[in-house]
Motif scaffolding. Sequence first.
Motif, PDB file in Angstrom:
ATOM      1  N   GLN A   1     -10.456   6.623 -35.176  1.00 37.57           N
ATOM      2  CA  GLN A   1     -10.491   5.619 -34.117  1.00 37.57           C
ATOM      3  C   GLN A   1     -10.967   4.258 -34.615  1.00 37.57           C
ATOM      4  OE1 GLN A   1     -13.243   6.252 -30.885  1.00 37.57           O
ATOM      5  NE2 GLN A   1     -11.792   5.543 -29.363  1.00 37.57           N
TER       6      GLN A   1
ATOM      7  N   THR B   1      -7.462   7.327 -22.859  1.00 35.78           N
ATOM      8  CA  THR B   1      -7.760   5.894 -22.771  1.00 35.78           C
ATOM      9  C   THR B   1      -6.934   5.101 -23.772  1.00 35.78           C
ATOM     10  OG1 THR B   1     -10.017   6.411 -22.086  1.00 35.78           O
ATOM     11  CG2 THR B   1      -9.604   4.181 -22.879  1.00 35.78           C
ATOM     12  N   ARG B   2      -6.721   5.677 -24.935  1.00 37.07           N
ATOM     13  CA  ARG B   2      -5.921   5.017 -25.962  1.00 37.07           C
ATOM     14  C   ARG B   2      -4.497   4.741 -25.452  1.00 37.07           C
ATOM     15  NH1 ARG B   2      -7.615   4.328 -31.681  1.00 37.07           N
ATOM     16  NH2 ARG B   2      -5.750   4.127 -32.905  1.00 37.07           N
ATOM     17  N   HIS B   3      -3.968   5.663 -24.654  1.00 41.16           N
ATOM     18  CA  HIS B   3      -2.612   5.508 -24.125  1.00 41.16           C
ATOM     19  C   HIS B   3      -2.566   4.626 -22.889  1.00 41.16           C
ATOM     20  CE1 HIS B   3       0.280   8.095 -26.332  1.00 41.16           C
ATOM     21  NE2 HIS B   3      -0.826   8.650 -26.786  1.00 41.16           N
TER      22      HIS B   3
ATOM     23  N   LEU C   1     -11.486   0.186 -30.214  1.00 39.82           N
ATOM     24  CA  LEU C   1     -10.947   1.245 -29.364  1.00 39.82           C
ATOM     25  C   LEU C   1      -9.430   1.230 -29.358  1.00 39.82           C
ATOM     26  CD1 LEU C   1     -13.335   1.024 -26.281  1.00 39.82           C
ATOM     27  CD2 LEU C   1     -13.416   2.618 -28.175  1.00 39.82           C
TER      28      LEU C   1
ATOM     29  N   VAL D   1      -7.225   0.286 -27.145  1.00 44.10           N
ATOM     30  CA  VAL D   1      -6.782   1.005 -25.958  1.00 44.10           C
ATOM     31  C   VAL D   1      -5.485   0.413 -25.436  1.00 44.10           C
ATOM     32  CG1 VAL D   1      -9.110   1.641 -25.304  1.00 44.10           C
ATOM     33  CG2 VAL D   1      -8.150  -0.484 -24.437  1.00 44.10           C
TER      34      VAL D   1
ATOM     35  N   THR E   1      -1.872   6.986 -30.970  1.00 40.45           N
ATOM     36  CA  THR E   1      -3.119   7.597 -31.416  1.00 40.45           C
ATOM     37  C   THR E   1      -2.987   7.906 -32.898  1.00 40.45           C
ATOM     38  OG1 THR E   1      -2.237   9.730 -30.678  1.00 40.45           O
ATOM     39  CG2 THR E   1      -3.789   8.631 -29.212  1.00 40.45           C
TER      40      THR E   1
END
Length: 511
Positions: free
Chosen positions: A99, A349-351, A451, A453, A458
């Motif tokens: 990350q 959250t990443r997506h 992050l 985001v 990912t």
Amino acid sequence: MTALVAVPVLLPLLAAGLSLALGRFADVQRAIGLVVLGWIIVNAVILLLVADRTGPIVLQLGDWAAPAGISLVADRLSSLLLLVSALVTFAVLVYSIGQRITDYGRGVSSTTFHPMYLVLCSGVSLAYLTGDLFNLFVAFELMLSSSYVLITRRSTAERIRAGMTYVIVSLVSSLLFITMIALVYASTGTVNMADLGVKVAALPEGLQTALGLLVVIVFGVKSAMVPLHFWLPDSYPTAPAPVTAVFAGLLTKVGVYALIRTQTLVFTHEASWYLMLGIALTTMIIGALGALAQNDLNRMLSFLLVSHIGYMLFGLGVYDGAGLTGVILYVVHHITVQATLFLVSGLITRHTGTVALSRMGGLSKAAPLIAVLFAVPALTLAGVPPFSGFIAKLALLQAGVNAGTWAAYVVTGGAVLTSLLTLYAMARVWTRAFWGQVKAPEGDPDPQDELVVGTGTTSKPMVLATGVLVAASVMIAVLAGPLADVSARAAEDLMHGEAYRTAVLGGGSGG
């Protein structure tokens, strides 16, 4: 063999200093962290095998005999939890590297993530292995100092506010902790837990009760039992996913471990502990209802964390071999599954670019792998068979029924209700985040944000680390038979502490 008991405590501390000195070399820092945590896993396996075969392994530091010296003790319970915790910290570190939160701030100075993470791991190990109350206090302070740095590394106003809540509550509980240690020492002349098991029993009954209640309050704050839980839902959700995952997976369980250890070795109970059963029921229900009221995914998971602490308190409240076996199984299961859910939250959250459930949708089509990675731990947490959560809950429910008291029956019913509420909460997440239409993230993602985001991507290490923990939770169910046997033997050790006392006060290891 006894020297191996010190490795999980000393090695991360030494590695933290080396990592700090080499802070400008990212690859070296990563290698140090991964190698150290990998060795701790191997070390924990050895300790568990030996402790299960021969009894507690004791290291008297400086060759000072107990109770005057400092004792490190690896028995079945501490070795088992050390192994599970080491696996989780290793996986979370891999996720963190993927990350990129480990490299935040590297452009202007050396990053503090790796040193602080290793200090946190050392504190967790010391909490499991220490044989006296004062060094248990030291372990919590190691965890507090490092966790405060980790929770506030990316200094936003919200994160600083949450960090202040966390540190103020932790400092207050630390003041209560050191006060409790002073009172125990003034009453008995020792802080060694094996020695206290003998000397506390000789105190007047009223003084025993007062000291025992103070211990419950101190570790109740640490473990986030209701009504001492208020700090957790405001503190954990603001940190990056891997930091929250390791906090949720480990820190509250260390508080539960300390409560179990002191309430079986130092303060004993002859039958079902009605006060703890009442606290367990309240914790389960209030935590679950709090989760249902949340739109923020991380806050919902935080309330579920509080709720499921109640299951562990339930087994302690039953206070027999079956109840403690269920507690141990549940702690092992919950360390893994709660950390996994927060890592999956990071993937979501990443997506989506948001933690608000109302602004999510369509992930089952956009990211089917994440859907699978969420579904397994969600069903596990809810206690759906054949997953590990079902096995651990079944052990607790059987212990509650077999206890044969009205209070145990009531809490058993509350445990079933809490499982249904947990399943409903997980179903809400599924229908809102994974079904429906994909919703575009609000605003443009900042590529410089660690992050990252809302990008719809990912990294492979993030997915791999999450998948490993999902597989680990499945393996807990597959290996339920051997794990239950080890847990039963550990519970028997807790109910009858002679082996622990003999090993510590005798100055060596043995069965």
